[in-house]
Design a protein around this motif. Structure first.
Motif, PDB file in Angstrom:
ATOM      1  N   PRO A  38      -8.883   8.947  -1.942  1.00  7.64           N
ATOM      2  CA  PRO A  38      -7.979   8.140  -1.121  1.00  7.64           C
ATOM      3  C   PRO A  38      -7.091   7.202  -1.941  1.00  7.64           C
ATOM      4  CG  PRO A  38     -10.239   7.340  -0.932  1.00  7.64           C
ATOM      5  CD  PRO A  38     -10.297   8.617  -1.712  1.00  7.64           C
ATOM      6  N   SER A  39      -5.882   6.986  -1.433  1.00 11.68           N
ATOM      7  CA  SER A  39      -4.963   6.020  -2.045  1.00 11.68           C
ATOM      8  C   SER A  39      -5.036   4.718  -1.263  1.00 11.68           C
ATOM      9  CB  SER A  39      -3.538   6.563  -2.006  1.00 11.68           C
ATOM     10  OG  SER A  39      -3.021   6.426  -0.685  1.00 11.68           O
ATOM     11  N   ALA A  40      -4.227   3.765  -1.678  1.00  9.68           N
ATOM     12  CA  ALA A  40      -4.221   2.442  -1.029  1.00  9.68           C
ATOM     13  C   ALA A  40      -3.891   2.550   0.454  1.00  9.68           C
ATOM     14  CB  ALA A  40      -3.213   1.531  -1.729  1.00  9.68           C
ATOM     15  N   VAL A  41      -3.081   3.534   0.809  1.00  5.73           N
ATOM     16  CA  VAL A  41      -2.681   3.690   2.211  1.00  5.73           C
ATOM     17  C   VAL A  41      -3.864   4.129   3.073  1.00  5.73           C
ATOM     18  CG1 VAL A  41      -1.130   4.938   3.771  1.00  5.73           C
ATOM     19  CG2 VAL A  41      -0.358   4.290   1.488  1.00  5.73           C
ATOM     20  N   ASP A  42      -4.799   4.804   2.469  1.00  6.91           N
ATOM     21  CA  ASP A  42      -5.871   5.443   3.234  1.00  6.91           C
ATOM     22  C   ASP A  42      -7.086   4.545   3.439  1.00  6.91           C
ATOM     23  OD1 ASP A  42      -4.444   7.987   3.234  1.00  6.91           O
ATOM     24  OD2 ASP A  42      -4.847   7.959   1.090  1.00  6.91           O
ATOM     25  N   LEU A  43      -7.059   3.375   2.839  1.00  9.23           N
ATOM     26  CA  LEU A  43      -8.218   2.482   2.928  1.00  9.23           C
ATOM     27  C   LEU A  43      -7.814   1.163   3.578  1.00  9.23           C
ATOM     28  CD1 LEU A  43      -9.731   3.199  -0.581  1.00  9.23           C
ATOM     29  CD2 LEU A  43     -10.723   3.841   1.612  1.00  9.23           C
ATOM     30  N   ASN A  56      -0.318   6.296  -6.621  1.00  8.11           N
ATOM     31  CA  ASN A  56      -1.149   5.843  -7.742  1.00  8.11           C
ATOM     32  C   ASN A  56      -2.599   5.728  -7.291  1.00  8.11           C
ATOM     33  OD1 ASN A  56       1.702   4.719  -8.193  1.00  8.11           O
ATOM     34  ND2 ASN A  56       0.744   4.436 -10.185  1.00  8.11           N
ATOM     35  N   LEU A  57      -3.469   6.476  -7.934  1.00  5.78           N
ATOM     36  CA  LEU A  57      -4.881   6.439  -7.553  1.00  5.78           C
ATOM     37  C   LEU A  57      -5.666   5.501  -8.467  1.00  5.78           C
ATOM     38  CD1 LEU A  57      -5.524  10.252  -6.914  1.00  5.78           C
ATOM     39  CD2 LEU A  57      -5.050   8.451  -5.223  1.00  5.78           C
ATOM     40  N   ARG A  69       0.834  -1.205   0.000  1.00  7.90           N
ATOM     41  CA  ARG A  69       0.000   0.000   0.000  1.00  7.90           C
ATOM     42  C   ARG A  69       0.871   1.259   0.000  1.00  7.90           C
ATOM     43  NH1 ARG A  69      -5.554  -0.732   1.020  1.00  7.90           N
ATOM     44  NH2 ARG A  69      -6.086  -2.914   1.337  1.00  7.90           N
ATOM     45  N   GLU A  70       1.927   1.256   0.812  1.00  7.26           N
ATOM     46  CA  GLU A  70       2.794   2.433   0.843  1.00  7.26           C
ATOM     47  C   GLU A  70       3.527   2.612  -0.476  1.00  7.26           C
ATOM     48  OE1 GLU A  70       5.171   2.145   4.426  1.00  7.26           O
ATOM     49  OE2 GLU A  70       3.300   2.149   5.586  1.00  7.26           O
ATOM     50  N   TYR A  83      -8.531  -0.943  -4.201  1.00  7.49           N
ATOM     51  CA  TYR A  83      -7.123  -1.334  -4.019  1.00  7.49           C
ATOM     52  C   TYR A  83      -6.906  -2.754  -3.501  1.00  7.49           C
ATOM     53  CZ  TYR A  83      -6.467   3.732  -4.437  1.00  7.49           C
ATOM     54  OH  TYR A  83      -6.505   5.037  -4.869  1.00  7.49           O
ATOM     55  N   LEU A  90       2.438   2.015  -3.291  1.00  5.88           N
ATOM     56  CA  LEU A  90       1.501   2.461  -4.328  1.00  5.88           C
ATOM     57  C   LEU A  90       0.801   3.763  -3.944  1.00  5.88           C
ATOM     58  CD1 LEU A  90      -0.145  -0.978  -5.241  1.00  5.88           C
ATOM     59  CD2 LEU A  90       1.636   0.247  -6.493  1.00  5.88           C
ATOM     60  N   GLU A  91       1.335   4.469  -2.951  1.00  5.44           N
ATOM     61  CA  GLU A  91       0.607   5.649  -2.470  1.00  5.44           C
ATOM     62  C   GLU A  91       0.527   6.760  -3.516  1.00  5.44           C
ATOM     63  OE1 GLU A  91       2.343   7.836   0.808  1.00  5.44           O
ATOM     64  OE2 GLU A  91       4.345   7.255   0.202  1.00  5.44           O
ATOM     65  N   VAL A 133      -4.770  12.568   3.749  1.00  3.35           N
ATOM     66  CA  VAL A 133      -4.535  11.349   2.976  1.00  3.35           C
ATOM     67  C   VAL A 133      -3.043  11.242   2.747  1.00  3.35           C
ATOM     68  CG1 VAL A 133      -6.796  11.302   1.831  1.00  3.35           C
ATOM     69  CG2 VAL A 133      -4.879  12.514   0.761  1.00  3.35           C
ATOM     70  N   ALA A 134      -2.607  10.022   2.420  1.00  2.00           N
ATOM     71  CA  ALA A 134      -1.178   9.734   2.440  1.00  2.00           C
ATOM     72  C   ALA A 134      -0.357  10.692   1.585  1.00  2.00           C
ATOM     73  CB  ALA A 134      -0.952   8.295   1.978  1.00  2.00           C
TER      74      ALA A 134
END
Lengths: 174, 289, 822
Positions: C721-726, A132-133, A126-127, A139, A129-130, B188-189
């Motif tokens: 949100p990105s992957a980190v946020d979910l 990339n939306l 996850r980190e 995800y 890929l942060e 958000v990140a």
């Protein structure tokens, strides 16, 4: 106009470009690599991610002239002899895409992150890929796919990994 | 969006680059990694007539040991800085901070010097530079000069680097053995810091011998929380001491109100996050999210 | 004859990997922006920087002289031919519907409205020339707040209309005869029961599909061909014909690969019309592709409602009445279905509950903001949020466990079919089963125990549990229902099947995929129906030349309407084949049995296949008398009822009470979407839906400043949100087949989005309710949560001078009079 020489997906190109031309526009419009796409104008979405000299970059935030003398790998240059890259295969196997617009960037970044960390846990994926939306998948299956690809690419993982050895693809084996 | 037209040069030496800037005048712009500049150009929020690309200046890349300091070339990418053993050993705060900057792709391209010269008050590298007492080496037509980080950041997006000058390297005094932490708070990140706190602590026999605490985005430039530092020095590294010291964090700040946070909330965050940053730097367990 | 694979025994319910993926994972994609035609000009659109102004002079000469520029047009150049952008849903006969020009002519009504367009050799040159256009704007007062807009003497968005009110739409169960009078119920409960009132705010959202919109128009052929990143190529074709007066048969619309929509591409856009007109004027192909910042300000937005909710109940927790009063922001203009979006919610506020008295009234309001329209869920997320939020509040008021309160009021599984107070007949469901499974997966009792412990310990990080037991109406829709709601079109869908001589099959669908996986699912259905191999089916879609008829994809309708049309077409193929098969087998039709592509003569081993019949029909040497030499069939399916997916969603959040930061610790959902064609695709739809619903709860909001300018105009400000946020989601299903269609399927595209938002917000509030918090407005940003805690604890520091509130940070006062937080 400025003259540049760039290798894209293994083919050498020499072109005159306007200095203001973005690398992603050069790839799409001049080289014909329309697999790489533009999703935003603030470098948030990562859809345009390619590898520049072996590292993932956002091709919307680089001028084509900055890539002079470099090697670029796009989503279109990953497959080897008709075989998908393990990350491409894993995205398909794990339903890690829906509309597919973010997918080229996601795959290119996933390969880069596996190059850095061949056995990431969920949080590390996850980190990685942060930048990339994705709006379709939430995800979860992307994370699953990257970890699945890691298994396929790890040594001793059997035939799937041997098809494409990590060192033979951009982003792997660093 | 597509940037407006500009002339482009990619000089092969610092001298050539300075000449190009002199010729370009006020409307010339230095291009480092481009990770701050390119979005600005694409949105046409800036339209320089000349872009001077430093990519060929290999002498500005890399990290070297200079005895009591390490020196980071301004064109060293974030990624390379985080991988450098000298930085890890002598300026751990920088490594911890960079890991929170943007995302991997941007860290591959963005440069250490570029972030500092861009001087976005929400930018993460400014606070550690101040906290570690970095010295900025600036090249101009009349030679090189050195500006301490505490005097480098002048205002929003404004530094001591004149339009015809280039930041060439950053000297960071060795902080070997210091504990450090960068506590970043955002929604958000990949968002910019709402508030962040850089903390570096040197402990001796269970008490705090030296402390550096610098706040990100609590004003137009990074702000050193001297009240917090004074309250820490000479005290045992305990929760109570740190919590009490952190209450001084918002003193002398002038945080703005924007879409993410009002000023009073930022002041509150500065106190909470300072407590957490210092505790982590001092090696204590940190509560909270 | 080429080899055809044997079908698997059970194609339905199988997790087939998607056919669509091959091109998408390798970059062999056909996005609209990839299209390049000889002589093509590139367009750039000049947009109004101000929210409300009359347009004085527009100076375009310098732009026309700029390098590479072919032409510059303003609204005045197109005024006679551009017509008014269509609104297909006039919800009331007296609805106020202002003219909606594609290019503004005399006045701009929102910041971002198109004012002029440049056509140039390159996109860069077109953008360069935009900077040379000078527009003289005379500012008018902006209209931003819905309540203020409705007040007497308010400044008007469209002064010629005399009001900012678009329409008032009312449903009342006493008037319709489906229930009692809600005012009686409230009066009664005031004396003998409980009445809870709340005001909720549905913040404005942006669909934020990943592929920016793009349009290419080629006027050089016999047909005028328009490629567009649209969800609705068929609707677009009709609407272009009706809006511009172009003969419909001269227009061809193609939706190639489309990168997501979520309702955001359910539109007839100004830019489609502009591109069409410019290409026609110049006689050259033209392309417009938006930037992300353009997309955020000019593509339609979603949600944006103020909800005043009153619920009443007896002391034992039996709900006795529900009153819903809405204001819905239309923005500056009505787009394709804008006015109907909040009305779709009217049928969903009663949700899964037996509510004896119900009143719904929605006032649609014009403001000087970007128009709103469909966004994933469209009216139903708003309704579900309101009822599920207020059920939690009612539970607190009654001192009941919130799941028990829900169970007391929901429709029991043995009570289906059940006709609700809002007139819908739910055909099937089992709320008990889904809830039991969700509780088990979630560890509900254990988390409640942990919550108690952490509250007692005064942990700085507090735990909360949020519940959402939801249903939705999907599969838009029965045409007669749409007609009764004054929708301008029907809700049928079309499919046709072409049997090729080699046993392969082409399926033409009127559904228009943009990421869902229709090609895979339709192949599974046809494989199952006709006994042909999964890979022997080709699905054609999204081009009005090959797929001439359709109603496209939105409202979770593809499978329940379009998929059933495919089934019906396949049944016709089998019926035709049966006659020929009987002839070939020298048997009576009545003696033939059919199973998955194979006809057998009852009681013998004699048989043949649909594929063999297809070849025989192709040869046509020996057909029965009167039988046409074709098995090809088409069907148009119009369902008699909606389908009603339901589910139970449970969310656990951790709230850092020192900063207000929210972390989702676990999320469990058990959905019932009926029979499942492809579990892999269904799960993916749920995941993505959850992400968007959670994003509304925690992150996203389109924020305007006091000048009416969108200040969340880039993806750096609008927080996708990105992957980190979910979090990771735990998903499971129960399966109660729908009885309204032959496959027993329901819809799934919107379920996750509809259900998840209240689950998350309920959890956030539950985390801090013991501190006195009674509401937190969306998005539950750290600052909003922190202020809610502070306000509740009565130690809110007065905002010191020099700080001004902004809507994005602080939020407007949500809330009830009883001192709930901001």
């Amino acid at each position: 106009m400025t003259r540049i020489a760039v290798t894209v997906d293994g083919v050498k190109y020499a072109d005159e470009v306007e200095p203001r031309m973005l690398l992603v526009h050069y790839l799409r419009e001049q080289v014909g690599k329309t697999g790489t796409v533009v999703g935003c104008d603030t470098s948030n979405c990562g859809a345009c991610t390619v590898h520049l000299d072996g590292r993932s970059v956002k091709s919307c935030s680089i001028l084509a002239v900055q890539a002079d003398g470099s090697e670029v790998t796009t989503i279109e240059g990953l497959a080897r002899e008709g075989q998908l890259h393990p990350v491409q295969q894993a995205f398909h196997d794990n339903h890690a895409l829906q509309c597919g617009f973010c997918t080229p960037g996601m795959i290119m970044q996933s390969i880069d992150l596996l190059g850095d960390n061949p056995d990431p846990d969920d949080a590390a994926v996850r980190e990685g890929l942060e930048g990339n939306l994705c709006r379709c998948t939430g995800y979860q299956n992307i994370v699953k796919a990257v970890r699945d690809a890691a298994d396929m690419m790890s040594s001793g993982a059997g035939p799937a990994a041997e098809r494409v050895s990590p060192s033979s693809v951009a982003g792997g084996g660093r | 969006m597509i940037p407006a037209s500009f002339d482009y040069v990619a000089p092969s030496s610092v001298e050539e680059a300075l000449q190009a800037l002199a010729q370009g005048g006020e409307e010339a712009k230095v291009l480092g990694g481009g990770q701050s500049l390119l979005p600005v150009l694409r949105m046409r929020l800036a339209a320089p007539t000349t872009v001077v690309d430093l990519r060929k200046l290999t002498e500005l890349r890399g990290v070297r040991d200079e005895g009591d300091a390490i020196v980071i070339g301004s064109m060293t990418t974030h990624h390379d800085v985080t991988r450098d053993p000298l930085v890890a050993e002598h300026a751990e705060l920088v490594v911890k901070t960079i890991r929170t900057v943007a995302d991997p792709q941007i860290r591959h391209r963005g440069t250490f010097g570029g972030s500092l010269v861009h001087a976005d008050p929400a930018g993460d590298l400014l606070a550690p530079a101040v906290a570690l007492g970095a010295e900025m080496v600036i090249a101009g037509s009349s030679g090189r000069r050195t500006v301490p980080a505490s005097e480098f950041f002048l205002d929003f997006f404004t530094t001591a680097v004149a339009p015809d000058e280039i930041l060439v390297e950053v000297r960071i005094p060795k902080h070997t053995g210091w504990g450090s932490h960068y506590e970043k708070f955002n929604r958000v990140a990949q968002a910019w810091s709402i508030v962040a706190v850089a903390a570096a602590v040197r402990s001796e026999g269970g008490s705090i011998a030296e402390a550096r605490v610098v706040l990100t985005n609590m004003g137009s430039t990074p702000i050193r929380a001297t009240g917090v530092e004074q309250a820490l020095v000479g005290q045992p590294a305990s929760d109570e001491v740190i919590r009490a010291a952190a209450q001084h964090a918002a003193e002398g700040t002038s945080p703005m109100t924007d879409g993410n946070a009002d000023g009073d909330y930022r002041e509150h965050l500065a106190r909470v996050l300072t407590g957490r940053a210092v505790a982590a730097a001092a090696g204590l367990a940190v509560q909270g999210g | 004859m080429t080899a055809t694979a044997q079908p698997s025994a059970n194609e339905l319910g199988r997790s087939r990997k998607r056919k669509e993926d091959a091109r998408l994972i390798s970059g062999r994609t056909r996005w609209t922006d990839n299209i390049s035609l000889p002589g093509m000009v590139h367009l750039a659109v000049l947009r109004s920087p101000v929210a409300h102004a009359t347009i004085g002079s527009i100076e375009v000469e310098a732009a026309k002289q700029a390098p590479g520029v072919a032409a510059v047009f303003t609204g005045r150049d197109f005024a006679d031919e551009q017509g008014s952008l269509p609104c297909a849903w006039p919800i009331s006969s007296d609805m106020v519907a202002p003219q909606a020009p594609s290019l503004a002519v005399d006045r701009v009504n929102f910041a971002g409205e198109a004012v002029a367009v440049v056509a140039a050799r390159s996109a860069a040159e077109a953008h360069d020339a935009l900077e040379l256009i000078e527009v003289d704007f005379d500012d008018l007062p902006v209209v931003l707040d819905m309540e203020a807009a409705l007040a007497d003497g308010a400044d008007l968005v469209h002064p010629e209309q005399g009001t900012n009110r678009n329409a008032l739409w009312v449903f009342d169960s006493a008037e319709v005869g489906t229930g009692g009078d809600v005012e009686d119920a409230i009066r009664d409960a005031s004396d003998n029961g409980v009445v809870v009132r709340r005001r909720f705010r549905q913040q404005r959202l942006v669909p934020a599909f990943m592929e920016p919109r793009s349009v290419v128009m080629d006027p050089t052929g016999e047909q005028l061909t328009l490629w567009s990143a649209t969800q609705v190529p068929h609707i677009l074709r009709v609407m272009i014909a009706m809006t511009l007066g172009v003969p419909e048969h001269k227009v061809r619309v193609i939706a190639p690969d489309v990168g997501g929509g979520f309702g955001g591409k359910l539109q007839v856009t100004p830019e489609e019309i502009i591109t069409f007109l410019v290409a026609q004027r110049l006689g050259k192909p033209a392309k417009w592709t938006e930037s992300r910042s353009e997309s955020l300000v000019s593509g339609h937005h979603g949600r944006d409602q103020i909800q005043d909710i009153t619920i009443c109940a007896s002391r034992d927790g039996t709900v006795t009445g529900l009153k819903v009063e809405l204001m819905a922001d239309m923005g500056a203009y009505l787009r394709l279905v804008s006015p109907g979006i909040p009305i779709l919610g009217a049928f969903m506020y009663n949700a899964i509950y037996k509510i004896p008295a119900y009143h719904f009234a929605c006032t649609n309001v014009f403001t000087t903001k970007t128009p709103t329209d469909a966004y994933r869920g469209a009216g139903r997320p708003e309704a579900t949020f309101a009822i599920e939020r207020i059920m939690d509040e009612l539970a607190v008021e009654l001192g009941m466990e919130p799941l028990e309160l829900r169970e007391r009021n929901w429709i029991k599984h043995e009570e289906f079919p059940f006709t609700t107070v809002s007139t819908l007949t739910y055909d099937s469901g089992n709320y008990e089963a889904a809830t039991a499974r969700a509780k088990e997966l979630f560890g509900y009792d254990g988390l409640r125990a942990e919550q108690r412990r952490r509250r007692e310990a005064g942990d700085p990080v507090q735990l909360g549990i949020g519940i959402s037991t939801f249903t939705e109406m999907c599969g838009l829709a029965p045409s007669r229902v749409l007609g009764s709601l004054s929708y301008a079109a029907g809700g049928w869908e079309h499919a046709s099947i072409r049997m090729l001589p080699t046993g392969k099959v082409e399926v033409v669908t009127g559904s228009s995929p943009h990421g869902q996986g229709h090609e895979t699912a339709w192949s599974q259905i046809v494989s199952d129906q006709l006994g042909v191999g999964f890979d022997d089916v080709e699905v054609l879609h999204g081009d009005t030349q090959s797929s001439h008829k359709g109603m496209d994809s939105y409202g979770s309708r593809s499978l329940t309407v379009g998929g059933i049309a495919v089934v019906k077409a396949a049944e016709k193929v089998v019926d035709k084949a049966r006659k020929v098969a009987a002839h070939m087998l020298e048997a009576s039709e009545d003696d033939l049995e059919y199973d998955r592509g194979r006809f057998t003569v009852r009681g013998t081993d004699k048989g043949t296949t649909v594929a063999d019949v297809a070849l025989a029909v192709f040869a046509a040497h020996d057909l029965p008398d009167g039988v046409e030499a074709s098995l090809d069939s088409d069907a148009t399916f119009d369902p008699e009822n909606f389908s009603f997916p339901h589910g139970t969603h449970l969310c656990a959040t951790e709230v850092d009470t020192e900063t207000g930061h929210v972390t989702i610790r676990s999320y469990v959902c058990v959905d019932d979407v009926g029979t499942v064609v492809n579990p892999l695709i269904v799960e993916g739809q749920i995941h993505g839906g959850l992400a968007q619903g959670i994003a509304q709860a925690l992150f996203e909001e389109a924020v305007y400043d006091e000048a009416g300018t969108l200040i969340t105009g880039t993806l750096a400000d609008y927080l996708v949100p990105s992957a980190v946020d979910l979090p990771n989601f735990v998903t499971d299903r129960t399966e109660t087949p729908s009885t309204t269609n032959p496959l027993g399927v329901k819809g799934v595209g919107e379920a996750g989005t509809i259900a998840s938002t209240p689950a998350v917000v309920n959890a956030v509030i539950d985390s801090v309710r013991h501190l006195g918090v009674r509401d937190v407005e969306m998005p539950c940003s750290p600052q909003t949560v922190w202020r809610a805690i502070n306000a509740a604890q009565g130690r809110a520091k007065s905002v010191s001078e020099g700080y001004t509130d902004t809507a994005a940070g602080g939020g407007l006062g949500s809330v009830d009079a009883s001192g709930g937080a901001r």
